[in-house]
Write a protein that holds these residues in place. Structure first.
Motif, mmCIF file in Angstrom:
data_model
loop_
_atom_site.group_PDB
_atom_site.id
_atom_site.type_symbol
_atom_site.label_atom_id
_atom_site.label_comp_id
_atom_site.label_asym_id
_atom_site.label_seq_id
_atom_site.Cartn_x
_atom_site.Cartn_y
_atom_site.Cartn_z
ATOM 1 N N THR A 1 0.957 -1.795 -0.403
ATOM 2 C CA THR A 1 0.158 0.338 -0.488
ATOM 3 C C THR A 1 0.873 1.116 -0.098
ATOM 4 O OG1 THR A 1 -0.121 -0.268 2.398
ATOM 5 C CG2 THR A 1 -1.842 -1.035 1.412
ATOM 6 N N ILE A 2 0.473 2.091 -0.299
ATOM 7 C CA ILE A 2 1.147 3.448 -0.134
ATOM 8 C C ILE A 2 1.746 3.933 1.312
ATOM 9 C CG2 ILE A 2 -1.182 5.390 0.262
ATOM 10 C CD1 ILE A 2 -0.199 6.741 -2.636
ATOM 11 N N GLN A 3 0.571 3.495 1.732
ATOM 12 C CA GLN A 3 0.582 3.971 3.431
ATOM 13 C C GLN A 3 2.530 3.083 3.600
ATOM 14 O OE1 GLN A 3 -2.103 3.010 2.774
ATOM 15 N NE2 GLN A 3 -3.462 5.151 3.127
ATOM 16 N N GLU A 4 2.482 2.282 3.009
ATOM 17 C CA GLU A 4 4.095 1.761 3.389
ATOM 18 C C GLU A 4 4.989 1.306 2.785
ATOM 19 O OE1 GLU A 4 2.497 -2.215 2.331
ATOM 20 O OE2 GLU A 4 1.569 -2.807 4.547
ATOM 21 N N LEU A 5 4.921 2.325 1.174
ATOM 22 C CA LEU A 5 5.806 1.936 0.159
ATOM 23 C C LEU A 5 6.192 3.712 0.377
ATOM 24 C CD1 LEU A 5 7.407 1.256 -1.374
ATOM 25 C CD2 LEU A 5 5.617 2.376 -3.436
ATOM 26 N N PHE A 6 5.280 4.476 0.918
ATOM 27 C CA PHE A 6 6.058 6.292 0.874
ATOM 28 C C PHE A 6 6.682 6.223 2.388
ATOM 29 C CE2 PHE A 6 5.857 10.863 2.174
ATOM 30 C CZ PHE A 6 5.935 11.499 1.211
ATOM 31 N N PRO A 7 6.538 5.924 3.476
ATOM 32 C CA PRO A 7 8.081 5.910 4.243
ATOM 33 C C PRO A 7 9.591 5.564 3.892
ATOM 34 C CG PRO A 7 6.257 4.945 5.233
ATOM 35 C CD PRO A 7 6.115 5.094 3.892
ATOM 36 N N LYS A 8 9.271 4.114 2.589
ATOM 37 C CA LYS A 8 10.366 3.533 2.489
ATOM 38 C C LYS A 8 11.366 4.595 1.048
ATOM 39 C CE LYS A 8 8.843 -1.078 2.842
ATOM 40 N NZ LYS A 8 8.408 -2.720 1.930
ATOM 41 N N CYS A 9 9.868 5.072 0.508
ATOM 42 C CA CYS A 9 11.031 6.613 -0.094
ATOM 43 C C CYS A 9 11.285 8.224 0.801
ATOM 44 C CB CYS A 9 9.401 7.369 -0.957
ATOM 45 S SG CYS A 9 9.152 5.814 -2.551
ATOM 46 N N ASN A 10 10.861 8.412 1.570
ATOM 47 C CA ASN A 10 11.313 9.301 3.039
ATOM 48 C C ASN A 10 12.764 8.838 2.821
ATOM 49 O OD1 ASN A 10 10.006 11.902 2.438
ATOM 50 N ND2 ASN A 10 8.205 10.601 3.865
ATOM 51 N N LYS A 11 13.395 7.254 3.218
ATOM 52 C CA LYS A 11 13.939 6.857 3.511
ATOM 53 C C LYS A 11 15.431 6.606 2.719
ATOM 54 C CE LYS A 11 17.022 4.468 6.203
ATOM 55 N NZ LYS A 11 18.455 4.214 5.959
ATOM 56 N N LEU A 12 14.338 6.112 1.029
ATOM 57 C CA LEU A 12 15.441 6.321 -0.131
ATOM 58 C C LEU A 12 15.792 7.809 0.069
ATOM 59 C CD1 LEU A 12 13.938 3.957 -2.924
ATOM 60 C CD2 LEU A 12 16.785 3.849 -1.196
ATOM 61 N N ALA A 13 15.033 8.733 0.826
ATOM 62 C CA ALA A 13 15.469 10.446 0.140
ATOM 63 C C ALA A 13 16.363 11.091 0.875
ATOM 64 C CB ALA A 13 14.265 11.678 0.073
ATOM 65 N N TYR A 14 16.577 10.365 1.780
ATOM 66 C CA TYR A 14 17.769 10.283 3.494
ATOM 67 C C TYR A 14 18.293 9.578 3.212
ATOM 68 C CZ TYR A 14 19.223 10.422 7.868
ATOM 69 O OH TYR A 14 20.566 10.455 8.808
ATOM 70 N N ASP A 15 18.676 8.824 2.769
ATOM 71 C CA ASP A 15 19.867 8.190 2.595
ATOM 72 C C ASP A 15 20.167 9.175 0.953
ATOM 73 O OD1 ASP A 15 19.244 6.024 3.871
ATOM 74 O OD2 ASP A 15 19.074 4.587 2.461
ATOM 75 N N ALA A 16 19.975 9.379 0.168
ATOM 76 C CA ALA A 16 20.262 10.228 -1.107
ATOM 77 C C ALA A 16 20.779 11.333 -0.173
ATOM 78 C CB ALA A 16 19.181 10.243 -1.948
ATOM 79 N N ARG A 17 20.469 12.076 0.715
ATOM 80 C CA ARG A 17 20.617 13.912 0.997
ATOM 81 C C ARG A 17 22.090 13.431 1.763
ATOM 82 N NH1 ARG A 17 14.943 14.247 2.301
ATOM 83 N NH2 ARG A 17 15.715 13.158 4.499
ATOM 84 N N GLN A 18 22.581 12.570 2.485
ATOM 85 C CA GLN A 18 22.879 11.847 3.166
ATOM 86 C C GLN A 18 25.159 11.231 2.410
ATOM 87 O OE1 GLN A 18 23.497 12.390 6.626
ATOM 88 N NE2 GLN A 18 21.804 13.179 5.950
ATOM 89 N N GLN A 19 24.451 11.215 1.869
ATOM 90 C CA GLN A 19 25.081 10.493 0.372
ATOM 91 C C GLN A 19 25.813 11.456 -0.539
ATOM 92 O OE1 GLN A 19 24.281 7.262 -2.309
ATOM 93 N NE2 GLN A 19 24.083 5.718 -0.486
ATOM 94 N N LEU A 20 25.151 12.695 -1.065
ATOM 95 C CA LEU A 20 24.976 14.446 -1.195
ATOM 96 C C LEU A 20 25.942 14.862 -0.707
ATOM 97 C CD1 LEU A 20 25.317 16.259 -3.658
ATOM 98 C CD2 LEU A 20 22.978 17.273 -2.833
ATOM 99 N N LEU A 21 25.948 14.947 0.825
ATOM 100 C CA LEU A 21 26.760 15.438 1.516
ATOM 101 C C LEU A 21 28.115 14.772 1.756
ATOM 102 C CD1 LEU A 21 26.814 17.141 3.826
ATOM 103 C CD2 LEU A 21 25.833 15.782 5.046
ATOM 104 N N GLN A 22 28.014 13.928 1.709
ATOM 105 C CA GLN A 22 29.140 13.348 1.775
ATOM 106 C C GLN A 22 30.387 12.975 1.185
ATOM 107 O OE1 GLN A 22 28.877 8.435 1.761
ATOM 108 N NE2 GLN A 22 31.015 7.889 2.787
ATOM 109 N N MET A 23 29.715 12.855 -0.614
ATOM 110 C CA MET A 23 30.414 14.065 -1.791
ATOM 111 C C MET A 23 30.986 15.085 -1.497
ATOM 112 S SD MET A 23 27.574 12.056 -4.989
ATOM 113 C CE MET A 23 28.434 13.453 -6.322
ATOM 114 N N GLN A 24 30.199 15.823 -1.239
ATOM 115 C CA GLN A 24 30.649 17.343 -1.032
ATOM 116 C C GLN A 24 31.885 17.575 -0.210
ATOM 117 O OE1 GLN A 24 26.699 18.726 0.137
ATOM 118 N NE2 GLN A 24 26.227 19.777 -2.104
ATOM 119 N N GLN A 25 31.423 16.596 1.221
ATOM 120 C CA GLN A 25 32.511 16.661 2.168
ATOM 121 C C GLN A 25 33.733 16.113 1.439
ATOM 122 O OE1 GLN A 25 30.671 15.048 5.309
ATOM 123 N NE2 GLN A 25 29.684 16.925 6.306
ATOM 124 N N GLN A 26 34.031 14.424 1.429
ATOM 125 C CA GLN A 26 34.562 14.262 0.613
ATOM 126 C C GLN A 26 36.021 15.150 -0.550
ATOM 127 O OE1 GLN A 26 33.943 10.293 -1.437
ATOM 128 N NE2 GLN A 26 35.406 9.695 0.090
#
Length: 137
Positions: A1-26
């Motif tokens: 359901t969308i209620q189950e999948l949307f939090p997973k998408c939020n987690k993917l967005a969070y992971d992407a933000r963290q990876q971008l931050l790591q790239m910038q810091q590197q």
């Protein structure tokens, strides 16, 4: 359901933000280390796929009163993903430009040193002047 999948998408967005931050810091701290842009783009591609599934299929299964709310949430997350992709591409481009500049610098330096070893010392000044003029252009 969308209620189950949307939090997973939020987690993917969070992971992407963290990876971008790591790239910038590197890139800023080391300068020569290769930022791991491939990981970021894999996460963003996965996020796009998940958002497409929700948008094309799951939203329609929701009650009409909830559809607009979910469409807005998905749209907001998609905009964030696009911004993260653009920022990741910019970091990757800057890294590639820096690498190219370093390669050009080192090849010019090696060429100058090679010329210096081959020719008498009088012509070295001309070579230095020529390379300096090339560097200024």
């Amino acid at each position: 359901t969308i209620q189950e999948l949307f939090p997973k998408c939020n987690k993917l967005a969070y992971d992407a933000r963290q990876q971008l931050l790591q790239m910038q810091q590197q890139q800023q701290s080391i300068g020569t280390a290769s930022p791991s842009s491939a990981d970021l783009f894999v996460v963003l591609d996965d996020l796009d796929r998940q958002l497409n599934i929700m948008e094309e299929d799951m939203v329609l299964r929701e009650a009409p009163a909830q559809r607009e709310k979910w469409k807005r949430k998905i749209r907001d997350l998609r905009v964030e993903a696009q911004k993260l992709r653009q920022q990741g591409q910019a970091v990757d481009y800057q890294y590639r430009q820096r690498q190219q500049q370093q390669q050009t610098y080192h090849s010019n330096r090696d060429e100058l040193l090679l010329r210096r070893r081959r020719k008498p010392s009088q012509s070295n000044e001309n070579d230095l002047d020529q390379l300096a003029a090339e560097g200024e252009s």
